[in-house]
Scaffold this motif. Sequence first.
Motif, mmCIF file in Angstrom:
data_model
loop_
_atom_site.group_PDB
_atom_site.id
_atom_site.type_symbol
_atom_site.label_atom_id
_atom_site.label_comp_id
_atom_site.label_asym_id
_atom_site.label_seq_id
_atom_site.Cartn_x
_atom_site.Cartn_y
_atom_site.Cartn_z
ATOM 1 N N LYS A 160 32.877 -8.781 -30.671
ATOM 2 C CA LYS A 160 32.246 -8.013 -29.585
ATOM 3 C C LYS A 160 32.815 -6.752 -29.048
ATOM 4 O O LYS A 160 32.182 -5.772 -28.635
ATOM 5 C CB LYS A 160 31.900 -9.148 -28.218
ATOM 6 N N GLU A 161 33.792 -6.692 -29.374
ATOM 7 C CA GLU A 161 34.797 -5.582 -28.841
ATOM 8 C C GLU A 161 34.486 -4.387 -29.939
ATOM 9 O O GLU A 161 34.934 -3.227 -29.705
ATOM 10 C CB GLU A 161 36.292 -5.857 -28.905
ATOM 11 N N LEU A 162 34.078 -4.723 -31.243
ATOM 12 C CA LEU A 162 33.631 -3.524 -32.380
ATOM 13 C C LEU A 162 32.519 -3.240 -31.970
ATOM 14 O O LEU A 162 31.351 -3.958 -31.962
ATOM 15 C CB LEU A 162 33.896 -4.383 -33.896
ATOM 16 N N LYS A 163 31.894 -1.701 -32.078
ATOM 17 C CA LYS A 163 30.642 -1.304 -31.787
ATOM 18 C C LYS A 163 29.714 -1.793 -32.902
ATOM 19 O O LYS A 163 28.928 -2.267 -32.127
ATOM 20 C CB LYS A 163 30.921 0.091 -32.018
ATOM 21 N N TRP A 164 30.199 -1.954 -33.930
ATOM 22 C CA TRP A 164 29.003 -2.198 -35.038
ATOM 23 C C TRP A 164 28.693 -3.936 -34.880
ATOM 24 O O TRP A 164 27.743 -4.337 -35.553
ATOM 25 C CB TRP A 164 29.238 -1.960 -36.202
ATOM 26 N N PHE A 165 29.407 -4.650 -34.028
ATOM 27 C CA PHE A 165 28.985 -6.088 -33.876
ATOM 28 C C PHE A 165 28.796 -6.428 -32.583
ATOM 29 O O PHE A 165 28.331 -7.577 -32.128
ATOM 30 C CB PHE A 165 30.320 -6.983 -34.121
ATOM 31 N N GLU A 166 28.809 -5.406 -31.745
ATOM 32 C CA GLU A 166 28.465 -5.840 -30.032
ATOM 33 C C GLU A 166 27.049 -6.350 -29.937
ATOM 34 O O GLU A 166 26.925 -7.447 -28.909
ATOM 35 C CB GLU A 166 28.473 -4.795 -29.214
ATOM 36 N N ASN A 167 26.085 -6.100 -30.727
ATOM 37 C CA ASN A 167 24.712 -6.863 -30.741
ATOM 38 C C ASN A 167 24.426 -7.895 -31.611
ATOM 39 O O ASN A 167 23.431 -8.369 -31.832
ATOM 40 C CB ASN A 167 23.462 -5.733 -30.595
ATOM 41 N N ALA A 168 25.279 -8.294 -32.452
ATOM 42 C CA ALA A 168 25.217 -9.242 -33.621
ATOM 43 C C ALA A 168 24.823 -10.675 -32.837
ATOM 44 O O ALA A 168 25.414 -11.169 -31.870
ATOM 45 C CB ALA A 168 26.526 -9.333 -34.483
ATOM 46 N N GLY A 169 23.904 -11.304 -33.548
ATOM 47 C CA GLY A 169 23.321 -12.412 -33.173
ATOM 48 C C GLY A 169 24.342 -13.776 -33.683
ATOM 49 O O GLY A 169 25.092 -13.236 -34.709
ATOM 50 N N LEU A 170 24.081 -14.738 -33.276
ATOM 51 C CA LEU A 170 24.888 -16.083 -33.940
ATOM 52 C C LEU A 170 24.599 -16.190 -35.278
ATOM 53 O O LEU A 170 25.784 -16.268 -36.057
ATOM 54 C CB LEU A 170 24.299 -17.142 -33.047
ATOM 55 N N ILE A 171 23.445 -16.003 -35.770
ATOM 56 C CA ILE A 171 23.221 -16.031 -37.287
ATOM 57 C C ILE A 171 24.246 -15.140 -37.909
ATOM 58 O O ILE A 171 24.754 -15.386 -38.969
ATOM 59 C CB ILE A 171 21.639 -15.937 -37.573
ATOM 60 N N THR A 172 24.223 -13.946 -37.678
ATOM 61 C CA THR A 172 24.968 -12.759 -38.252
ATOM 62 C C THR A 172 26.670 -13.058 -38.117
ATOM 63 O O THR A 172 27.013 -13.237 -39.273
ATOM 64 C CB THR A 172 24.723 -11.510 -37.489
ATOM 65 N N ILE A 173 26.769 -13.765 -37.142
ATOM 66 C CA ILE A 173 28.254 -14.272 -36.971
ATOM 67 C C ILE A 173 28.728 -15.188 -37.721
ATOM 68 O O ILE A 173 29.404 -15.338 -38.440
ATOM 69 C CB ILE A 173 28.884 -14.641 -35.463
ATOM 70 N N VAL A 174 27.664 -16.243 -38.033
ATOM 71 C CA VAL A 174 28.004 -17.350 -38.895
ATOM 72 C C VAL A 174 28.237 -17.088 -40.335
ATOM 73 O O VAL A 174 28.735 -17.389 -40.932
ATOM 74 C CB VAL A 174 26.732 -18.409 -38.695
ATOM 75 N N LEU A 175 27.144 -15.958 -40.740
ATOM 76 C CA LEU A 175 27.109 -15.626 -42.173
ATOM 77 C C LEU A 175 28.525 -14.923 -42.585
ATOM 78 O O LEU A 175 28.829 -14.933 -43.469
ATOM 79 C CB LEU A 175 25.875 -14.831 -42.315
#
Length: 122
Positions: free
Chosen positions: A28-43
């Motif tokens: 979440k501290e990285l600009k390109w991941f701040e809006n990533a959803g759970l599915i994206t994080i899991v993948l």
Amino acid sequence: MKAFITIGLLILSNVFMTLAWYGHLKFKELKWFENAGLITIVLISWGLALFEYCFQVPANKIGFNGNGGPFSLMQLKVIQEVITLIIFVIFSLLFFKNETFRWNHAIGFMFLILAVYFIFKK
């Protein structure tokens, strides 16, 4: 030599495992991941875990005495757990500055070292 290869592969495996399991907590501290959803994080975590398995499986295959390696199954497991905790502590101290390493953690590590001693005792 197989012991060193096994331990090296286990270290590499655990670096990827720690990143897969806990690295996303810093995404979440990285600009390109701040809006990533759970599915994206899991993948993303699964992608990192693939590399974990690419090192873990050969480490166990090379290190297991049933395949000509130097370690029993129990010894492999205990080595892996100790490496996991060492990598995790280094990771948490480097990336999670608000986490502290306290005396009870040190005592727990001493018990793990004792576990290694007893597992390897003939």
